[in-house]
Design a protein around this motif. Structure first.
Motif, PDB file in Angstrom:
ATOM      1  N   UNK A 184      47.696  50.526  36.662  1.00  0.00           N
ATOM      2  CA  UNK A 184      48.915  49.757  36.406  1.00  0.00           C
ATOM      3  C   UNK A 184      48.613  48.308  36.755  1.00  0.00           C
ATOM      4  N   UNK A 185      48.934  47.389  35.840  1.00  0.00           N
ATOM      5  CA  UNK A 185      48.712  45.967  36.111  1.00  0.00           C
ATOM      6  C   UNK A 185      50.027  45.340  36.542  1.00  0.00           C
ATOM      7  N   UNK A 186      50.030  44.823  37.770  1.00  0.00           N
ATOM      8  CA  UNK A 186      51.247  44.287  38.390  1.00  0.00           C
ATOM      9  C   UNK A 186      51.240  42.771  38.276  1.00  0.00           C
ATOM     10  N   UNK A 187      52.091  42.262  37.403  1.00  0.00           N
ATOM     11  CA  UNK A 187      52.090  40.820  37.129  1.00  0.00           C
ATOM     12  C   UNK A 187      52.960  40.086  38.159  1.00  0.00           C
ATOM     13  N   UNK A 188      52.368  39.843  39.322  1.00  0.00           N
ATOM     14  CA  UNK A 188      53.104  39.217  40.432  1.00  0.00           C
ATOM     15  C   UNK A 188      53.316  37.721  40.206  1.00  0.00           C
TER      16      UNK A 188
END
Ligand code: 5RP
Length: 233
Positions: A184-188
């Motif tokens: 999962x890529x978490x775009x913070x």
């Protein structure tokens, strides 16, 4: 194969950290691949090292270029780990996992006496987070895990909170890691409290590992098309 000169120069400078007889962690990604190819040349020239690969892709490359390998189960410690990064901040905190190998990369880095990070200079940032943070999760219940990660981003003050399943190919199939998990890529967007976010992610059931590498890197080598700058702490 044509090499990116900045990545090549960073990788070449990392060879200075390799001595005869060492066990070397071999990272994943294009900069690490440059290092593995250059290490292979040294091995063909007589250098005796053994590599511990952090992915099947790196294992294949190391075999092709003649770097002898050890399985992770055969080592209790690693002398030096050389690996790339997606972002590096002035405290040598990293975002890794753009290539999906973060779990094995973190296990190898944590077992190493020294982690040397090699990257082109564009990876140096004031604050982590513009590069979406990869989080390896179990396939089972991943949508629940995705929701918890979204909450963790918000709770720790990140500027963004979107979390997406990594897919690839024309059919948009989920990417499966070497460990058989999803990413999962978490775009913070901006991570103001990396330690807090790292802790929060570790608490979430279903999170196998996250791509924040905190307190692991001792040396950062930033390559440009003409040189490499070595920073150590
Ligand atoms: C792989 C990684 C890589 O080190 C990172 O994505 C950098 O890759 P590149 O050297 O191709 O820029 O973390 O999981």
């Amino acid at each position: 194969m044509s090499e990116d000169p900045a990545k090549f120069n960073a990788a070449r400078a990392a060879l200075d950290f390799i001595d005869d007889g060492m066990i070397v962690g071999l990272g994943t990604g294009s900069t690490s691949a440059s290092f593995v190819r250059q290490l292979g040349e040294r091995v063909r020239g007589g250098l005796r090292v053994k590599g511990v690969p952090t992915s099947e892709a790196t294992r294949n490359l190391a075999e092709q270029v003649g770097v002898p390998l050890l399985e992770i189960s055969q080592v209790t410690s690693i002398d030096v780990d050389v690996d790339g990064a997606d972002e590096i901040d002035p405290q040598f905190r990293l975002i890794k996992g753009g290539g999906g190998a973060l779990l094995r990369e973190k296990i190898v880095a944590a077992a190493s006496t020294r982690m040397v990070v090699i990257a082109d200079s564009s990876k140096w940032v004031e604050t982590l987070g513009a590069f979406a943070l990869p989080v390896e999760v179990t396939r089972f219940g991943f949508a629940l895990t995705q929701a918890r990660i979204h909450e963790a981003l918000r709770a720790t003050g990140c500027a963004g909170d979107e979390v997406v399943l990594r897919v690839s190919g024309k059919a948009n199939e989920p990417v499966i890691t070497d460990g058989g998990n999803y990413i999962l890529d978490a775009d913070a967007k901006r991570i103001p409290n990396a330690d807090e976010l790292g802790e929060a992610l570790k608490q979430i059931a279903g999170v196998v590992e996250h791509g924040l590498f905190l307190g692991l890197a001792q040396t950062v080598i930033l390559g440009t098309p003409s040189s490499a700058e070595v920073k150590s702490r």
